[in-house]
Design an enzyme around this catalytic site. Structure first.
Site, short mmCIF file in Angstrom:
data_model
loop_
_atom_site.label_atom_id
_atom_site.label_comp_id
_atom_site.label_asym_id
_atom_site.label_seq_id
_atom_site.Cartn_x
_atom_site.Cartn_y
_atom_site.Cartn_z
N GLY A 8 0.85 -1.20 0.00
CA GLY A 8 0.00 0.00 0.00
C GLY A 8 0.88 1.24 0.00
CG ASP A 34 0.01 1.08 -4.59
OD1 ASP A 34 -0.03 1.61 -3.46
OD2 ASP A 34 -0.94 1.13 -5.40
CG ASP A 53 -4.71 -7.82 -4.74
OD1 ASP A 53 -4.83 -7.39 -3.57
OD2 ASP A 53 -5.65 -8.32 -5.38
CE1 TYR A 142 -9.30 3.31 8.15
CE2 TYR A 142 -9.95 4.59 10.08
CZ TYR A 142 -8.98 4.21 9.16
OH TYR A 142 -7.72 4.72 9.25
#
Ligand code: SER
Length: 318
Positions: A8, A34, A53, A142
């Site tokens: 990420g 990423d 991924d 979240y």
């Protein structure tokens, strides 16, 4: 930590964490990963990069093996406001990347850093000087993912001995990559907007919502200081409250107006963001981080405003 994989890496934190890690550990010892091709291309110009991924366990494990990684920084996440628009996707991505990080770390003997957040708290949490150990019943997907992440990370440490560590980040203010889909994003966006002709910003968060915020340089130092901390001194692991400043939109905008007198602000409150902001702490108590690994922030709101205005003006060629 000798060889670090940042998954990420193209997001708000990764874009600045990677150069910070490269400075400390050497350019070739930091691997950026990423999902997006354009991010990978950009990252290749500055160091080692892989398209990955993080929800694909096989591809993730192959990258760890290929580069002989001993530390995984898992920055993959959909943020709070986007999460509410697609809760199932948020769960799949946020928890999928985390579980892969933990399982791969267990298999290959890596340490793991995964950020938690002020979003791990909810309406029933004490909002002022929110303690390190307190009620955590978040009202967003979240937050549910963050609490799950904290519990899983502690479980992998106690059950399997995986060296997992984490901080609960406030809203991060920065001028590298823009955040996206977060409730605290206003405190970044305002700087990009207010320097444009017209000097106006419309805020989606209520004027009186206090939330913890932090400038990127302090956030980066927190990550590496915690990961380098003496494990014998850590009574907590997942996850530490860290704080440096707390303000409302109104307080921030008043202080900006002192620098840009013709700046104007108004509100078009997004009910989802309002409910989220209202459920989060006003200010966290970070004394455990201070005691256990020497956390000490440098930046306050006034210094951040000056630095952000200068950086955004430079970026805009003003
Ligand atoms: N910045 C995040 C958000 O607003 C909180 O960790 O979603």
């Amino acid at each position: 930590m000798k060889r670090i994989l940042v998954v990420g890496a193209g997001g708000q934190i990764g874009t600045e964490l990677v150069p910070h890690l490269q400075k400390l550990y050497g350019k070739d010892n930091v691997i950026s990963a990423d999902l997006k091709d354009e991010q990978v291309e950009k990252m290749r110009a500055f160091g080692v990069a892989e398209k990955l991924d993080a929800t694909d366990a096989q591809g993730f494990a192959a990258a760890v093996k290929k580069y002989k990684v001993d530390a995984i920084f898992n920055l993959v996440a959909l943020l709070s406001a986007t999460g509410e628009k697609m809760p199932q996707v948020a769960w799949n991505i946020n928890i999928g990347a985390l579980l892969n990080s933990l399982n791969i770390a267990k298999e290959f003997g890596c340490s793991v850093f995964t950020p938690s957040s002020i979003g791990a708290f909810g309406t029933s949490t004490p909002h002022d000087m929110t303690p390190q150990d307190t009620i955590m019943r978040p009202n967003t997907i979240y937050g549910v993912c963050k609490v799950t992440g904290e519990l899983l990370s502690d479980y992998y440490f106690t059950r399997f001995g995986v060296d997992t560590r984490s901080v609960r980040f406030p809203g991060i203010i920065s001028n590298g990559a823009l955040p996206g889909g977060g409730t605290t994003d206003y405190a970044v966006e305002v700087f990009y907007e207010i320097i444009k002709p017209g000097h106006h910003y419309t805020c989606e968060v209520p004027h009186d919502s206090y939330m913890d915020m932090m400038y990127m340089p302090d956030a980066l130092k927190a990550v590496t200081d915690l990961m380098e901390a003496d494990p014998a001194k850590l009574k907590h692991r997942n996850s530490f409250n860290i704080a440096s400043m707390s303000f409302t939109p109104e307080i921030l905008f008043e202080a900006i107006k002192k620098r840009i007198p013709d700046a104007t602000f108004d509100y078009n409150v997004d009910p989802i963001k309002a409910a989220i902001a209202d459920s989060w702490p006003n200010q966290m108590d970070d004394s455990c981080a201070r005691e256990e690994w020497g956390w000490k922030p440098v930046w306050d709101m006034e210094a951040v405003i000056d630095d952000m205005l200068a950086a955004c003006r430079r970026k805009a060629g003003l």
